[in-house]
Design a protein around this motif. Sequence first.
Motif, mmCIF file in Angstrom:
data_model
loop_
_atom_site.group_PDB
_atom_site.id
_atom_site.type_symbol
_atom_site.label_atom_id
_atom_site.label_comp_id
_atom_site.label_asym_id
_atom_site.label_seq_id
_atom_site.Cartn_x
_atom_site.Cartn_y
_atom_site.Cartn_z
ATOM 1 N N TYR A 202 -2.057 4.922 -12.901
ATOM 2 C CA TYR A 202 -2.741 5.388 -11.686
ATOM 3 C C TYR A 202 -3.814 4.390 -11.255
ATOM 4 C CZ TYR A 202 -4.596 8.877 -8.437
ATOM 5 O OH TYR A 202 -4.980 9.546 -7.303
ATOM 6 N N GLN A 203 -4.588 3.883 -12.215
ATOM 7 C CA GLN A 203 -5.621 2.902 -11.898
ATOM 8 C C GLN A 203 -5.008 1.597 -11.379
ATOM 9 O OE1 GLN A 203 -7.695 2.591 -15.605
ATOM 10 N NE2 GLN A 203 -8.837 4.500 -15.336
ATOM 11 N N PHE A 204 -3.871 1.214 -11.963
ATOM 12 C CA PHE A 204 -3.202 -0.015 -11.529
ATOM 13 C C PHE A 204 -2.761 0.102 -10.075
ATOM 14 C CE2 PHE A 204 0.784 -2.359 -10.910
ATOM 15 C CZ PHE A 204 0.364 -3.647 -11.186
ATOM 16 N N ASN A 205 -2.164 1.221 -9.713
ATOM 17 C CA ASN A 205 -1.714 1.410 -8.330
ATOM 18 C C ASN A 205 -2.893 1.548 -7.376
ATOM 19 O OD1 ASN A 205 1.457 1.896 -8.072
ATOM 20 N ND2 ASN A 205 0.804 2.729 -10.045
ATOM 21 N N SER A 206 -3.969 2.179 -7.853
ATOM 22 C CA SER A 206 -5.178 2.276 -7.032
ATOM 23 C C SER A 206 -5.763 0.885 -6.763
ATOM 24 C CB SER A 206 -6.212 3.165 -7.720
ATOM 25 O OG SER A 206 -7.414 3.212 -6.985
ATOM 26 N N MET B 72 0.825 -1.203 0.000
ATOM 27 C CA MET B 72 0.000 0.000 0.000
ATOM 28 C C MET B 72 0.864 1.260 0.000
ATOM 29 S SD MET B 72 -2.958 -1.253 2.689
ATOM 30 C CE MET B 72 -4.002 0.167 2.398
ATOM 31 N N ILE B 73 1.971 1.233 0.756
ATOM 32 C CA ILE B 73 2.858 2.398 0.807
ATOM 33 C C ILE B 73 3.498 2.651 -0.557
ATOM 34 C CG2 ILE B 73 4.999 3.277 1.785
ATOM 35 C CD1 ILE B 73 4.257 1.918 4.400
ATOM 36 N N SER B 74 3.971 1.588 -1.215
ATOM 37 C CA SER B 74 4.601 1.728 -2.530
ATOM 38 C C SER B 74 3.620 2.297 -3.551
ATOM 39 C CB SER B 74 5.131 0.373 -3.011
ATOM 40 O OG SER B 74 6.115 -0.118 -2.121
ATOM 41 N N ALA B 75 2.392 1.772 -3.543
ATOM 42 C CA ALA B 75 1.391 2.241 -4.496
ATOM 43 C C ALA B 75 0.994 3.684 -4.217
ATOM 44 C CB ALA B 75 0.160 1.336 -4.444
ATOM 45 N N ALA B 76 0.869 4.045 -2.932
ATOM 46 C CA ALA B 76 0.490 5.415 -2.581
ATOM 47 C C ALA B 76 1.575 6.401 -2.983
ATOM 48 C CB ALA B 76 0.191 5.507 -1.091
ATOM 49 N N ASN B 77 2.837 6.030 -2.761
ATOM 50 C CA ASN B 77 3.939 6.906 -3.161
ATOM 51 C C ASN B 77 3.919 7.158 -4.667
ATOM 52 O OD1 ASN B 77 4.870 7.069 -0.539
ATOM 53 N ND2 ASN B 77 6.353 5.407 -0.783
ATOM 54 N N THR B 78 3.706 6.106 -5.425
ATOM 55 C CA THR B 78 3.709 6.236 -6.886
ATOM 56 C C THR B 78 2.508 7.042 -7.368
ATOM 57 O OG1 THR B 78 4.804 4.078 -7.033
ATOM 58 C CG2 THR B 78 3.819 4.951 -9.046
ATOM 59 N N MET B 79 1.355 6.875 -6.742
ATOM 60 C CA MET B 79 0.162 7.596 -7.171
ATOM 61 C C MET B 79 0.323 9.103 -7.015
ATOM 62 S SD MET B 79 -2.910 5.154 -5.722
ATOM 63 C CE MET B 79 -4.187 6.326 -6.193
ATOM 64 N N SER B 80 0.975 9.539 -5.942
ATOM 65 C CA SER B 80 1.179 10.978 -5.757
ATOM 66 C C SER B 80 2.074 11.558 -6.843
ATOM 67 C CB SER B 80 1.784 11.232 -4.374
ATOM 68 O OG SER B 80 3.090 10.677 -4.276
ATOM 69 N N GLN B 81 3.055 10.770 -7.281
ATOM 70 C CA GLN B 81 3.942 11.236 -8.347
ATOM 71 C C GLN B 81 3.254 11.195 -9.708
ATOM 72 O OE1 GLN B 81 7.238 12.429 -7.496
ATOM 73 N NE2 GLN B 81 6.034 12.316 -5.607
ATOM 74 N N LEU B 82 2.397 10.204 -9.916
ATOM 75 C CA LEU B 82 1.625 10.141 -11.162
ATOM 76 C C LEU B 82 0.671 11.324 -11.271
ATOM 77 C CD1 LEU B 82 0.823 6.319 -11.313
ATOM 78 C CD2 LEU B 82 2.331 7.591 -12.854
ATOM 79 N N THR C 183 -4.065 -1.832 -6.719
ATOM 80 C CA THR C 183 -3.131 -2.509 -5.821
ATOM 81 C C THR C 183 -3.476 -2.220 -4.370
ATOM 82 O OG1 THR C 183 -1.359 -2.369 -7.469
ATOM 83 C CG2 THR C 183 -0.703 -2.730 -5.191
ATOM 84 N N ILE C 184 -3.796 -0.969 -4.061
ATOM 85 C CA ILE C 184 -4.183 -0.611 -2.695
ATOM 86 C C ILE C 184 -5.473 -1.322 -2.293
ATOM 87 C CG2 ILE C 184 -4.935 1.307 -1.233
ATOM 88 C CD1 ILE C 184 -3.044 3.121 -2.720
ATOM 89 N N THR C 185 -6.416 -1.387 -3.233
ATOM 90 C CA THR C 185 -7.683 -2.071 -2.938
ATOM 91 C C THR C 185 -7.469 -3.544 -2.631
ATOM 92 O OG1 THR C 185 -8.868 -0.533 -4.387
ATOM 93 C CG2 THR C 185 -9.975 -2.593 -3.841
ATOM 94 N N LEU C 186 -6.646 -4.227 -3.433
ATOM 95 C CA LEU C 186 -6.388 -5.652 -3.212
ATOM 96 C C LEU C 186 -5.640 -5.873 -1.902
ATOM 97 C CD1 LEU C 186 -5.376 -6.763 -6.827
ATOM 98 C CD2 LEU C 186 -7.516 -7.251 -5.624
ATOM 99 N N ALA C 187 -4.670 -5.002 -1.611
ATOM 100 C CA ALA C 187 -3.933 -5.143 -0.351
ATOM 101 C C ALA C 187 -4.856 -4.941 0.841
ATOM 102 C CB ALA C 187 -2.783 -4.138 -0.312
ATOM 103 N N ASP C 188 -5.778 -4.007 0.727
ATOM 104 C CA ASP C 188 -6.736 -3.766 1.805
ATOM 105 C C ASP C 188 -7.649 -4.974 1.995
ATOM 106 O OD1 ASP C 188 -8.147 -1.888 3.709
ATOM 107 O OD2 ASP C 188 -9.776 -2.258 2.282
ATOM 108 N N GLN C 189 -8.090 -5.575 0.897
ATOM 109 C CA GLN C 189 -8.942 -6.758 0.995
ATOM 110 C C GLN C 189 -8.196 -7.930 1.637
ATOM 111 O OE1 GLN C 189 -10.278 -7.451 -3.004
ATOM 112 N NE2 GLN C 189 -11.770 -5.759 -2.983
ATOM 113 N N MET C 190 -6.926 -8.107 1.269
ATOM 114 C CA MET C 190 -6.135 -9.205 1.841
ATOM 115 C C MET C 190 -5.891 -8.990 3.335
ATOM 116 S SD MET C 190 -3.422 -9.803 -1.276
ATOM 117 C CE MET C 190 -2.655 -11.216 -0.512
ATOM 118 N N MET C 191 -5.653 -7.744 3.739
ATOM 119 C CA MET C 191 -5.483 -7.452 5.162
ATOM 120 C C MET C 191 -6.791 -7.709 5.914
ATOM 121 S SD MET C 191 -3.101 -4.027 5.132
ATOM 122 C CE MET C 191 -3.089 -3.951 6.914
#
Length: 279
Positions: free
Chosen positions: A258-262, A5-15, A264-272
């Motif tokens: 951006y959608q791919f990283n978004s 989630m951290i990796s995807a969030a970092n990349t989304m802000s730069q995108l 990724t966060i959704t899937l990580a949240d579901q797995m958690m």
Amino acid sequence: MLRTMISAANTMSQLQEQLDVIGNNMANSNTHGFKAKETQFNELLYQQFENDKLDKVKRQSPLGIRIGVGARLAQAQTNWKQGSIQQTNRSLDFTFTKAKQYFNILMPDGKNGTKTVFTRQGDFYLSPLKNGNTMLVNSDGYPVADANGNAIILKDGAKDFAVTADGTLNVKYNDNTNAKIEIGVTEIQKPQLMEHISDTYIGLPNNFNQLGVAQGTVLQNLQGANRNQVAMQNGGLELSNVDISKEMTDLINTQRSYQFNSRTITLADQMMGLINGIR
């Protein structure tokens, strides 16, 4: 999952910053003299886990497991390529036919004074003064400088204007007198060191003295013997060098990233959620 989630969030802000650059390029596609910006990404730091020391199988990939933390926008570099010329047949529209040459404009410095900035946008106008004379200004109302760095002032009655290839403005008055004024032109040899001020304006950065570069190697005022290096044309304006097809392609690719990283966060949240729900 938290690392993902951290990796995807970092990349989304730069995108998002890349989307802002693309949007600014497309919004200024019809701005005369505008130079597009191009973005480049770099990988952020990653962690290496040496967890396979007992693995004796030869592999082509690096040993261990590398976990990154996303990517960042490394730079937004300006594309200094010259744009095409649009013929306007207007006597006060000037354009350069050679790259890296700029008009000198006197812009307020915020301290009751002026500073010289540079632009390739050459649609000029006459602004009346209180004494009956007129001043040559650009579309934003800023004075156009002559070769000596002073505002170009014309006496009352100016009617015909023409510019020669070396940037000399020929003015004809109602009383059949003529005047010749050299328009201030600066050639910027290292535009990558210049600071983008706003719109089509660039200038020397505030920390220029700390860069360790001589000003003469960055820019040169074309006057005197160097005047023959000026390449100016009357009755035309330089279009922006924005490539709409390229910008649209970059926009689609950035949106998909951006959608791919978004996702990724959704899937990580579901797995958690699944892990926390185990009893």
